[in-house]
Structures are given as C-alpha cells and as structure tokens.
Design an enzyme around this catalytic site. Structure first.
Site, PDB file in Angstrom:
ATOM      1  N   ARG A  53       0.809  -1.221   0.000  1.00 26.04           N
ATOM      2  CA  ARG A  53       0.000   0.000   0.000  1.00 26.04           C
ATOM      3  C   ARG A  53       0.845   1.275   0.000  1.00 26.04           C
ATOM      4  NH1 ARG A  53      -5.189  -0.835   3.602  1.00 26.04           N
ATOM      5  NH2 ARG A  53      -5.987  -2.732   2.654  1.00 26.04           N
ATOM      6  N   ASP A 163     -15.847   8.988   9.237  1.00 22.64           N
ATOM      7  CA  ASP A 163     -14.696   8.110   9.005  1.00 22.64           C
ATOM      8  C   ASP A 163     -13.427   8.946   9.130  1.00 22.64           C
ATOM      9  OD1 ASP A 163     -14.519   5.091   7.580  1.00 22.64           O
ATOM     10  OD2 ASP A 163     -12.695   6.295   7.424  1.00 22.64           O
TER      11      ASP A 163
HETATM   12  C1  LIG Z   1     -13.856  -2.164   6.921  1.00 23.26           C
HETATM   13  S1  LIG Z   1     -14.518  -0.524   6.969  1.00 23.26           S
HETATM   14  C2  LIG Z   1     -16.135  -0.825   7.648  1.00 23.26           C
HETATM   15  C3  LIG Z   1     -17.206  -0.049   6.930  1.00 23.26           C
HETATM   16  C4  LIG Z   1     -18.630  -0.303   7.425  1.00 23.26           C
HETATM   17  N1  LIG Z   1     -18.771   0.076   8.802  1.00 23.26           N
HETATM   18  C5  LIG Z   1     -19.010  -1.741   7.226  1.00 23.26           C
HETATM   19  O1  LIG Z   1     -19.119  -2.503   8.188  1.00 23.26           O
HETATM   20  O2  LIG Z   1     -19.199  -2.149   6.069  1.00 23.26           O
HETATM   21  C6  LIG Z   1     -13.622   0.172   8.389  1.00 23.26           C
HETATM   22  C7  LIG Z   1     -13.594   1.691   8.358  1.00 23.26           C
HETATM   23  O3  LIG Z   1     -13.147   2.154   9.638  1.00 23.26           O
HETATM   24  C8  LIG Z   1     -12.374   3.324   9.434  1.00 23.26           C
HETATM   25  N2  LIG Z   1     -11.501   3.572  10.605  1.00 23.26           N
HETATM   26  C9  LIG Z   1     -10.449   2.844  11.022  1.00 23.26           C
HETATM   27  N3  LIG Z   1      -9.875   3.407  12.104  1.00 23.26           N
HETATM   28  C10 LIG Z   1     -10.593   4.513  12.372  1.00 23.26           C
HETATM   29  C11 LIG Z   1     -10.500   5.524  13.381  1.00 23.26           C
HETATM   30  N4  LIG Z   1      -9.534   5.505  14.305  1.00 23.26           N
HETATM   31  N5  LIG Z   1     -11.413   6.523  13.372  1.00 23.26           N
HETATM   32  C12 LIG Z   1     -12.385   6.553  12.417  1.00 23.26           C
HETATM   33  N6  LIG Z   1     -12.525   5.627  11.445  1.00 23.26           N
HETATM   34  C13 LIG Z   1     -11.642   4.619  11.417  1.00 23.26           C
HETATM   35  C14 LIG Z   1     -11.601   3.033   8.161  1.00 23.26           C
HETATM   36  O4  LIG Z   1     -11.139   4.222   7.527  1.00 23.26           O
HETATM   37  C15 LIG Z   1     -12.620   2.244   7.336  1.00 23.26           C
HETATM   38  O5  LIG Z   1     -13.294   3.060   6.396  1.00 23.26           O
END
Ligand SMILES: C[S@@+](CC[C@H](N)C(=O)[O-])C[C@H]1O[C@@H](n2cnc3c(N)ncnc32)[C@H](O)[C@@H]1O
Length: 292
Positions: A53, A163
């Site tokens: 990445r 996010d």
């Molecule tokens: C795998 S996606 C899940 C999306 C959705 N909630 C779902 O279940 O389909 C995880 C998301 O969490 C966000 N994320 C990870 N760490 C984070 C943080 N510390 N604060 C806010 N968002 C975060 C990532 O950017 C990512 O878009």
C-alpha cells in the site's frame, strides 16, 4: 528468453517499477505511527500489506527507500495523514450483515415511528467507509415505498456518517455507486431511493437530505451534541487492540440514548465496561442493561 520461455521485461521498467524494500525497523516505525494516530494495530503479519500500500507513496514523493519515507512522515503532517488513510481498509457493501437491517426494520423502526413527532431521531454510522452502510440504514428507515416513508415528513431525523479517511467521506458525500455495487440493495428500495444515471446510480434527494458525512477520528474528541438512537460501528474495531476497543466501546455506550441500540461487526464483541453496561438483544446487537 527466460527458462520459462517468456521474454524478460525491459530493464528500464524493472528499474522504475522496483519496489523499495521495507525493513523491520521502518515497518516498526510506521506501525507506531498507525497506533498513535488511529489506534490501528499492525502486527508483523501485515508487513506485506503495508509494503504494497505504501510503495506508491514512497515513489510519488520521489524517494527511493522506506527509511527516507519514515523520515518524511515524521516531519510532514499532511503525508502522515495520507499514510494513515492509505493503510485503512475500507471494504464495505450495501446491506452488509443484513440481519442488522432486518432487526432495525422489525424492532427499531416501529419504536421510532411511535415516539412523539417532535422528538429528534439520531443515528450514527461510525467508521462509515464509502457510505453504503449509512445509506442502507437510511433506506431501511424510509421503507420500500414513498407511501411508507410518509411518517418521516416534518420530523427532525439526521443520520451522521463519519470516518477517519477523507477520500471515503467524500465518496459518501457524492453518493455515486456502480451498477454492481447497488446489486445487494433490495429492488423496491433501489427503485424508490436510488437514481440511475449514465455512470451507474446515485442516491436520491430523500436519502441525501437525511445524511451528513464528516471526517472524524474515533480516538479524538467527538463534537456530538446528541445521544444516538442507534449506533452502527461495524468492522471497525477489528483493527484495534483490546485497550483501544474497550476505550472506544465505552465512549460509544456513553453516546447512546438510554433506549438506543448498538450494532457491531460479526467478528467483534463488547469488552470492559461496555460489556458490563450492555446486554445482547440479537446477533452482535446490544442495548443498555436497564433499557425497557
Ligand atoms: C472495513 S470498513 C467498515 C465499513 C462499514 N462500517 C461496514 O461494516 O461495512 C472500516 C472503516 O473504519 C475506518 N476507521 C479505522 N480506524 C478509524 C479511526 N480511528 N477513526 C475513524 N474511522 C476509522 C476506516 O477508515 C474504514 O473506512
């Protein structure tokens, strides 16, 4: 010709496309930054992922080594933010873990409809990625037809989508999705609330009006003034270690209305004080222990 009978690629391509090597010390430095900025835990098994990445970011910055890249990230806040964004995993889709939307439709929706019309309704998709989750909630709230959505008229209803990653928040705001992305949306919902255009589909005005998308790191202060009737924080905590999970879950419970519902991902569980304060009322669905 090579021993496999294939012509080798031109040597200049090999030189420009060569991936810089990621050493253990540089990986450890990048993992420390992810832990401190996003609380995302990167065990050594993630080294290949980090390498693939970030190699492009190393090259795009005109650097030839991860050592130089770590030094850049340590002094440049913007590159540090881009690095954290590049290392988030944003996989999502419409109506993911559909049993949550079934539960919301059967259990939460009738409660929201029955409450006094002047009581605000607040729902939060925390870690919303590209928006499919929040728009799935919005469609479930509106129902499969215009007639069934009438109860929402004149009510104060807001769905917040947040996010850490700015690009995914911008995608949520745009609300444009390809034809294959909208396939999981049940046909009546898609017909009622999505608009077909040349590029695919976009969310219709009724959905757009309900949703506000914001960049928010869940480990920074939350500028939230309401308690939430439902919080979806799904497939986000899998990336955190236990102390970070316990801290975030406790804060989510604090932000939930006394009669609210918390939805977490299929491989997640509540720990710490959140586990003490909440009781399960479905598969990875929780309510405050003393909620009616
Ligand atoms: C795998 S996606 C899940 C999306 C959705 N909630 C779902 O279940 O389909 C995880 C998301 O969490 C966000 N994320 C990870 N760490 C984070 C943080 N510390 N604060 C806010 N968002 C975060 C990532 O950017 C990512 O878009």
């Amino acid at each position: 010709m090579s021993t496999l009978g294939l012509a080798p690629p031109p040597s200049d391509l090999l030189a420009t496309d060569a991936m810089p090597v990621l050493g253990d010390a540089e990986f450890a430095a990048l993992a420390r930054i992810m832990q401190s900025d996003a609380r995302i835990h990167l065990p050594p098994a993630k080294k290949t992922l980090v390498h693939s990445r970030l190699s492009r970011r190393v090259r795009d910055n005109g650097l030839d080594s991860f050592r130089a890249y770590v030094a850049l990230v340590e002094r440049n806040a913007e590159e540090r933010r881009l690095m954290v964004t590049a290392l988030t995993t944003n996989h999502t889709h419409f109506f993911r873990e559909n049993h949550h939307f079934e539960h919301f439709r059967a259990t939460v929706l009738p409660r929201l409809q029955a409450r006094p019309a002047d009581r605000p309704i607040r729902i939060w998709s925390a870690g919303c990625s590209t928006g499919e989750e929040v728009y799935s909630i919005a469609m479930t709230l509106l129902g499969p037809t215009l007639a069934e959505s009438r109860w929402t008229q004149g009510r104060d209803i807001r769905l917040l989508a947040t996010d850490l990653s700015q690009p995914v928040v911008e995608t949520t705001r745009r609300g444009c999705y390809g034809a294959s992305a909208v396939e999981p949306i049940p046909e009546p919902y898609r017909k009622a609330w999505m608009v077909k255009d040349e590029a695919g589909y976009r969310v219709g005005d009724a959905l757009r009006k309900l949703v506000t998308a914001r960049v928010l790191n869940l480990f920074e202060p939350w500028p939230l003034t309401h308690q939430y009737d439902a919080i979806f924080c799904r497939n986000v905590m899998i990336y955190f270690d236990d102390p970070a999970k316990a801290e975030l879950e406790a804060r989510l419970v604090d932000q939930l209305a006394p009669d609210g519902f918390l939805y977490i991902g299929h491989s997640e569980r509540l720990i710490g004080t959140a586990a003490e304060r909440m009781r399960a009322c479905g598969q990875t669905i929780y309510r405050p222990r003393d909620a009616a």
